[in-house]
Structures are given as C-alpha cells and as structure tokens.
Design an enzyme around this catalytic site. Sequence first.
Site: not given
Length: 213
Positions: A33, A59-61
């Site tokens: 990530r 950027i999503s959890q």
Amino acid sequence: MTSQRTRNRLIQRLREEGISSEQVLDVMASTPRHLFLDEALAVRAYEDTSLPIGYGQTISQPYVVARMTELLLSRARSLQRVLEIGTGSGYQTAILARLVEHLYSVERIAPLLEQARRRLRELNIHNVEAALSQGGFGWPEKGPFDAILSAAAPSAIPAELKQQLSPDGVLVMPVGAERQHLVVVSRRGDSDQFDVEKLEPVRFVPLLSGVVR
C-alpha cells in the site's frame, strides 16, 4: 513502517474487524500500500485509515477496501468482467485485479489515472484497462459487467450503472450525500428488477461529474 510485519499487523486488525475472506486478506497482505502514497505519507500506509492522494481525493481505509472486495467476491456469480468506478491511487484496482479475470477502471482526474497506470505496471498487473471518464456513466462500451465497485458516492444509485450489470450482476457502492451507506444492488436474472441491500454507514468522496485534465 512498510515491513511485512507491519502489513501483517494490519491484516490481523482486519480479521478482528470481521473480514473473513482468506483470498482478500492474502491479496491485501501482499500488496504494498505504501507504493500508492506520496513518500511523506508512506509511513502511515498500514494504518487502518484513509489518506489524501491529492486533488481532493483519498486512498480508502483498508477495512473498507477489504469489506467491499469481500462483498463483491461473495455476492457475484462470476468475476470475468468487473468495472471499478474511481481508479484513484490504483490501490483498490491492484487488489481487485488479482481476484478477477478482466478489470475495467474509470477515473475522472487525469494525473491520478497516469500515476495509477504507472504503479500497476511496476507491480506487473496487466489485466486492467483504465480510461479517463466520468464514473457515473460507467463504461457501457465494455459492458455488461458481472460486478461493479464504486470508490465514490453518488447521492442516489445511478440508473446507468444498474443497466450495465450482466444477468445476476452485482453493484457494490457507497450511496448518500449527508449520510452515506454501503449498498449492494443485485440484478434479478436478466430482468430490469433489482434488489437493494443497505449495509453499514461509510464516508467516501462524492461521485462528481466532469473530467479534470
């Protein structure tokens, strides 16, 4: 902060939060990530939180990425042709690409799309076709799709996306303005009838119109 041990701690946290798909957890454990973030934020890559990627986007959890991906895998009958709305950093794209046969992804912000394409090439991910486009209209020329996942929230479920689902296709997306919820839309066979399941509250960037070059 980007070691495998750090990634494993995140995976353990996801398990504790209810993610049970070993396929999803394995892919997230092996996907770096930190490569999808600016260097200054890379040390926070394996926190279970959303992070800015520029242009008012995030950027999503990780939990939300895992939850939506798990829903897609468990509800869709086939994953041959899948559409992603909102390429963003390319992180969710990279996760999905390793779990589906062909992934199509649309992004409205050109610089983000180019960065995502570069990152996917660096990770040797070659089953993704990405285009600059408004997400709410999907990608009808490439449809119909067995499943659609959106990383941005419209105020209501777009009719255009529902019509791009193949028979028994599934759409997973956040929906709402002030209050957003994760929803799963399932097409009944090849009819124009759809079942809508409303799940937990979420917070995503809104699904906007217009292309940014």
